[in-house]
Design a protein around this motif. Structure first.
Motif, mmCIF file in Angstrom:
data_model
loop_
_atom_site.group_PDB
_atom_site.id
_atom_site.type_symbol
_atom_site.label_atom_id
_atom_site.label_comp_id
_atom_site.label_asym_id
_atom_site.label_seq_id
_atom_site.Cartn_x
_atom_site.Cartn_y
_atom_site.Cartn_z
ATOM 1 N N ALA A 1 -39.993 51.665 -17.369
ATOM 2 C CA ALA A 1 -40.748 52.859 -17.723
ATOM 3 C C ALA A 1 -41.931 52.980 -16.773
ATOM 4 C CB ALA A 1 -41.210 52.790 -19.169
ATOM 5 N N ILE A 2 -42.380 54.212 -16.534
ATOM 6 C CA ILE A 2 -43.412 54.498 -15.549
ATOM 7 C C ILE A 2 -44.698 54.897 -16.264
ATOM 8 C CG2 ILE A 2 -44.048 55.966 -13.594
ATOM 9 C CD1 ILE A 2 -41.020 56.381 -13.125
ATOM 10 N N ASN A 3 -45.806 54.263 -15.880
ATOM 11 C CA ASN A 3 -47.117 54.569 -16.420
ATOM 12 C C ASN A 3 -47.999 55.043 -15.273
ATOM 13 O OD1 ASN A 3 -50.029 53.920 -17.005
ATOM 14 N ND2 ASN A 3 -49.204 53.293 -18.976
ATOM 15 N N ILE A 4 -48.601 56.237 -15.413
ATOM 16 C CA ILE A 4 -49.533 56.752 -14.415
ATOM 17 C C ILE A 4 -50.860 57.025 -15.105
ATOM 18 C CG2 ILE A 4 -50.010 58.534 -12.704
ATOM 19 C CD1 ILE A 4 -47.069 59.026 -12.394
ATOM 20 N N ARG A 5 -51.897 56.372 -14.644
ATOM 21 C CA ARG A 5 -53.255 56.543 -15.169
ATOM 22 C C ARG A 5 -53.340 56.299 -16.680
ATOM 23 N NH1 ARG A 5 -55.982 61.761 -12.055
ATOM 24 N NH2 ARG A 5 -56.088 60.825 -9.969
ATOM 25 N N GLY A 6 -52.518 55.401 -17.187
ATOM 26 C CA GLY A 6 -52.582 55.064 -18.596
ATOM 27 C C GLY A 6 -51.720 55.913 -19.498
ATOM 28 N N PHE A 7 -50.864 56.764 -18.915
ATOM 29 C CA PHE A 7 -49.992 57.630 -19.711
ATOM 30 C C PHE A 7 -48.565 57.524 -19.172
ATOM 31 C CE2 PHE A 7 -54.232 59.435 -19.920
ATOM 32 C CZ PHE A 7 -54.411 59.570 -21.288
ATOM 33 N N GLY A 8 -47.611 57.896 -20.014
ATOM 34 C CA GLY A 8 -46.202 57.849 -19.625
ATOM 35 C C GLY A 8 -45.461 56.850 -20.462
ATOM 36 N N ALA A 9 -45.427 55.593 -20.001
ATOM 37 C CA ALA A 9 -44.725 54.553 -20.740
ATOM 38 C C ALA A 9 -45.506 54.166 -21.985
ATOM 39 C CB ALA A 9 -44.522 53.332 -19.848
ATOM 40 N N MET A 10 -44.817 54.013 -23.087
ATOM 41 C CA MET A 10 -45.437 53.629 -24.354
ATOM 42 C C MET A 10 -45.151 52.157 -24.621
ATOM 43 S SD MET A 10 -44.463 57.078 -26.477
ATOM 44 C CE MET A 10 -45.373 56.660 -27.955
ATOM 45 N N SER A 11 -45.501 51.316 -23.651
ATOM 46 C CA SER A 11 -45.332 49.869 -23.749
ATOM 47 C C SER A 11 -43.917 49.530 -24.199
ATOM 48 C CB SER A 11 -46.385 49.276 -24.682
ATOM 49 O OG SER A 11 -46.387 47.869 -24.598
ATOM 50 N N GLY A 12 -43.762 48.741 -25.259
ATOM 51 C CA GLY A 12 -42.427 48.321 -25.665
ATOM 52 C C GLY A 12 -41.823 49.153 -26.770
ATOM 53 N N THR A 13 -42.386 50.342 -27.042
ATOM 54 C CA THR A 13 -41.875 51.160 -28.138
ATOM 55 C C THR A 13 -40.995 52.291 -27.637
ATOM 56 O OG1 THR A 13 -43.908 50.667 -29.359
ATOM 57 C CG2 THR A 13 -42.519 52.434 -30.202
ATOM 58 N N TYR A 14 -41.503 53.120 -26.723
ATOM 59 C CA TYR A 14 -40.750 54.222 -26.143
ATOM 60 C C TYR A 14 -40.909 54.185 -24.624
ATOM 61 C CZ TYR A 14 -40.756 56.135 -30.885
ATOM 62 O OH TYR A 14 -40.601 56.311 -32.234
ATOM 63 N N GLY A 15 -39.944 54.715 -23.917
ATOM 64 C CA GLY A 15 -40.022 54.751 -22.460
ATOM 65 C C GLY A 15 -40.865 55.881 -21.932
ATOM 66 N N SER A 16 -41.258 56.825 -22.802
ATOM 67 C CA SER A 16 -42.007 57.987 -22.335
ATOM 68 C C SER A 16 -42.808 58.587 -23.468
ATOM 69 C CB SER A 16 -41.051 59.045 -21.767
ATOM 70 O OG SER A 16 -41.737 60.244 -21.484
ATOM 71 N N ASP A 17 -43.986 59.135 -23.122
ATOM 72 C CA ASP A 17 -44.755 59.920 -24.079
ATOM 73 C C ASP A 17 -44.826 61.377 -23.640
ATOM 74 O OD1 ASP A 17 -46.504 59.928 -21.982
ATOM 75 O OD2 ASP A 17 -48.117 58.854 -22.988
ATOM 76 N N GLN A 18 -43.960 61.773 -22.712
ATOM 77 C CA GLN A 18 -43.854 63.141 -22.193
ATOM 78 C C GLN A 18 -45.015 63.511 -21.266
ATOM 79 O OE1 GLN A 18 -41.103 64.981 -22.957
ATOM 80 N NE2 GLN A 18 -40.312 63.482 -24.379
ATOM 81 N N SER A 19 -45.926 62.577 -20.954
ATOM 82 C CA SER A 19 -47.086 62.883 -20.114
ATOM 83 C C SER A 19 -46.848 62.612 -18.637
ATOM 84 C CB SER A 19 -48.308 62.081 -20.588
ATOM 85 O OG SER A 19 -48.665 62.447 -21.900
ATOM 86 N N VAL A 20 -45.717 61.991 -18.294
ATOM 87 C CA VAL A 20 -45.284 61.826 -16.905
ATOM 88 C C VAL A 20 -43.921 62.487 -16.782
ATOM 89 C CG1 VAL A 20 -44.548 60.196 -15.138
ATOM 90 C CG2 VAL A 20 -46.604 59.724 -16.485
ATOM 91 N N GLN A 21 -43.806 63.437 -15.877
ATOM 92 C CA GLN A 21 -42.566 64.196 -15.755
ATOM 93 C C GLN A 21 -41.841 63.847 -14.461
ATOM 94 O OE1 GLN A 21 -43.337 68.386 -16.400
ATOM 95 N NE2 GLN A 21 -44.607 67.967 -18.183
ATOM 96 N N ILE A 22 -40.512 63.917 -14.516
ATOM 97 C CA ILE A 22 -39.652 63.588 -13.386
ATOM 98 C C ILE A 22 -38.859 64.832 -12.993
ATOM 99 C CG2 ILE A 22 -37.894 62.051 -12.486
ATOM 100 C CD1 ILE A 22 -40.369 60.561 -13.416
ATOM 101 N N ILE A 23 -38.957 65.231 -11.719
ATOM 102 C CA ILE A 23 -38.239 66.392 -11.201
ATOM 103 C C ILE A 23 -37.350 65.931 -10.047
ATOM 104 C CG2 ILE A 23 -38.439 68.722 -10.283
ATOM 105 C CD1 ILE A 23 -39.789 68.481 -12.949
ATOM 106 N N VAL A 24 -36.050 66.195 -10.131
ATOM 107 C CA VAL A 24 -35.096 65.827 -9.082
ATOM 108 C C VAL A 24 -34.494 67.100 -8.499
ATOM 109 C CG1 VAL A 24 -32.962 64.610 -8.545
ATOM 110 C CG2 VAL A 24 -34.575 63.625 -10.189
ATOM 111 N N ASP A 25 -34.816 67.407 -7.258
ATOM 112 C CA ASP A 25 -34.322 68.631 -6.602
ATOM 113 C C ASP A 25 -34.591 69.877 -7.447
ATOM 114 O OD1 ASP A 25 -33.437 67.279 -4.381
ATOM 115 O OD2 ASP A 25 -31.339 67.224 -4.990
#
Length: 653
Positions: free
Chosen positions: A92-116
């Motif tokens: 999971a990816i954490n940016i500036r303290g947001f994104g990964a929710m440690s060992g509970t969830y892989g995302s808190d919707q605060s880091v977004q991924i765009i592919v093409d």
């Protein structure tokens, strides 16, 4: 409400400036200031020409880093930290303290991924990672935007930031020339006896058409930590492929249509349900994962009219997770099948014009987004339909660059098919940055951004959250320098320092948390001498605070440890590149569960012969965690790999 009125006044005034009558285009061409590009011959160019805190990882660095997962590819960016980056499912990816929710969830919707242009890789699935099931070998470029400034053109609610990926094109291998090209890549990692093979075929029959196909197969067993103990639930096998076609047409190839499809699958048998750990709290499952992303893009870049540069992107990203208990348990959690699909249409036009002494690069567009998810245990089903309009301008006058941005998003979220409610929400968000560049290579900048994360499908079971968006304000100040011949003739130096402060309110992603404050400093630097020596510096120092009334702790639980990364090396005759890298993870005692400091050393060598029978061959040898340190990064739930040997061979034909 005062801050929203101020925001609206700022953004509307900026929009009026952007849409003022245009002077003749010839004036724009005559008055544009041409600046020399500063190119530092180190591992990564520092983006000193923008106020946006952005880092670009190019194709050369992607190949050289030999990352085994997408998350692992990004961990050298300041402000970016990983939760278990070595496995494709549990990372999971954490940016500036947001994104990964440690060992509970892989995302808190605060880091977004765009592919093409396609939105992918983030659902709040319990004990499952980011779901960014794809392979680094498919991509030629990754752009990491930290914070909200610079994200309004692509989405909303990116409090931590955004990652933009570009897949490879056939012309990257044919160099734009007619004919056939092929590239074969083989890699080995001693961590879990990992192996990867990646085959790329590119064909450009004429100047109008280019075709590409890539197949990558990556596998590894459970790896050992620095104590020599096996770390369970870290094995993976990940076959991926990418098919892409691009057709140019019209006068001077002004039009193009691109069709791409990427596909990644993973199959695990009798593994713990919890992807963040090998603990058997929930039981074991058989889990099959299938990730598919399709993109159809049309582009019209008029060579005769600078007001017309149209992009139309239709994309769909779908992830399915089929799982069942490996022991026959009737647990709804273990037998939950997840299926979620995001369809998006983006229409954007880029206009270049001037208004008096000001030059503009204005992007205006609309988006239609539909996220459809089936109901499953821990993941409420429903539809999230959104319409958005955005306006972003880069206004240059003298040494100043003023970049206002505006985004309005309207949402209808409906879970009635699965017994939940239906809700309507909207939000106006945006911000602006101002940068001034001096003649000596120094620049200073500042920015403000306000964003909202509209309610998500995951919260349909909590009606109180469905009319409450997460809100964040970010202020940034920074300075940068780029210059030639700084310490010696022929050298290049680039530095960028960025300080930020973010306040987040009305939080719905974390139980018992309503307000968070995060502040920090990020540093990027590169130096290269004419003799071939080079150095890279990346650092992040931040504090996070839980400002929720009555909170049991003042610490923000998702705040990563401070980190400093320094690399030094030398290039010999443009064919041999050697590098040492030290990574200092500072002691993290501003947390309920402190983490000790660690110092990890990596060494690498890249050999690319120039000419002769070995021309086109690339050999990479690296040793990560050279001293076999045992450590667990802060926020991670499992120990990092011990000493790891990585070897790769690549040949372009």
């Amino acid at each position: 409400m005062a801050r929203f009125a101020t925001l609206r006044a700022l953004l509307m005034g900026s929009a009026a400036l952007c849409l003022a009558p245009c002077a003749p285009m010839t004036a724009f061409a005559q008055e544009m200031i041409a600046l020399d590009e500063i190119s530092v011959n180190s591992d990564r160019a520092v983006q000193t020409d923008t106020a946006t805190p952005v880092t670009v990882i190019d194709a050369e660095e992607i190949e050289g880093r030999q990352a085994s997962t997408i998350a692992e590819l990004l961990d050298s960016v300041p402000g970016v930290n990983l939760v278990n980056g070595t496995t494709p499912g549990g990372s999971a990816i954490n940016i500036r303290g947001f994104g990964a929710m440690s060992g509970t969830y892989g995302s808190d919707q605060s880091v977004q991924i765009i592919v093409d242009g396609a939105s992918t890789g983030a659902e709040e699935l319990y004990r499952i990672g980011t779901q960014l099931y794809t392979d680094p070998a498919l991509y030629k470029r990754a752009e990491v935007i930290r914070g909200s400034v610079g994200t309004f053109e692509y989405g909303s609610g990116a409090i931590g930031g955004m990652v933009l990926f570009d897949t490879k094109d056939a012309s990257d291998f044919t160099n734009g020339q007619n004919g056939v090209a092929a590239r074969q890549y083989l890699g080995y990692s001693s961590a879990g006896d990992g192996f990867v093979t990646s085959t790329t075929l590119a064909w450009q029959p004429d100047e109008m058409l280019e075709l590409l196909f890539n197949y990558t197969w990556r596998t590894q067993d459970d790896y050992d930590d620095g104590n020599g103990d096996e770390v369970g639930n870290t094995a993976s096998t990940l076959p991926s492929y990418l098919a892409k076609a691009k057709l140019h047409f019209g006068q001077d190839r002004e039009h193009s249509v691109t069709l791409s499809y990427s596909d990644t699958q993973s199959s695990d048998k009798d593994v713990p349900y919890n992807q963040f750990s090998d603990a058997g709290w929930f039981g074991n499952v058989d889990r099959d994962i299938h990730s598919k992303t399709g993109v159809l893009a049309y582009k019209y870049d008029s060579l005769s009219n600078d007001l017309i540069n149209v992009d139309v992107i239709v994309s769909q990203a779908q992830q399915t997770i089929d799982q069942q208990s490996a022991t026959g348990s009737s647990s709804a959690l273990l037998n939950a099948d997840h299926d979620y699909k995001t369809t998006k249409v983006t229409v954007k036009n880029t206009m270049e014009f001037d208004t008096g002494a000001a030059q503009h690069r204005l992007r205006a567009g609309v988006e239609f987004i539909n996220k459809d998810r089936q109901d499953a245990s821990s993941a409420p089903g429903g539809d999230d339909r959104r319409k958005a309009i955005f306006l972003v301008d880069d206004v240059t006058f003298g040494g100043f660059t003023f970049s206002p941005a505006l985004r309005f998003e309207d949402q209808h979220i409906d879970g009635t098919d699965y017994g939940y409610g239906s809700y309507d929400n909207d939000a106006l968000m945006g911000g602006a940055s101002l940068r001034y560049a001096f003649d000596n290579g120094l620049s200073v900048f500042g920015s403000y951004a306000y964003t909202e994360g509209l309610p998500i499908l995951d919260d349909l079971s909590t009606a109180a959250y469905m009319s409450q968006s997460q809100k964040a304000e970010t202020w940034e100040l920074g300075m940068a320098f780029a210059g030639h011949d700084v310490f010696a003739a022929g050298d290049d130096l680039a530095l960028k320092l960025n300080a930020y402060h973010t306040d987040v309110s009305d939080i719905t992603a974390y139980s018992g948390v309503s307000d968070v404050e995060v502040q920090g400093i990020e540093i990027e630097g590169s130096y290269a001498a004419s003799s071939g020596y080079f150095a890279d510096l990346n650092a992040s120092f931040a504090n996070g605070y839980n400002r929720t009334a009555g909170a049991s702790s003042d610490y923000w639980s998702q705040q990563p440890a401070d980190q400093l990364r320094l690399g030094v090396g030398r290039v010999f005759q443009d064919s041999l590149r050697v590098k040492w890298e030290g990574v200092w993870n500072l002691k993290m005692d501003r947390a309920a569960t402190p983490t000790d400091a660690s110092f990890v050393q990596n060494v690498s060598m890249v050999y690319t012969p120039q000419g002769g029978v070995l021309d086109g061959l690339e050999t990479t040898l690296a040793i990560e965690n050279l001293t076999d340190q045992y450590y667990t990064p802060h926020l991670a739930t499992r120990a990092a790999p011990g000493r790891t040997l990585k070897v790769s061979l690549a040949k372009t034909f």
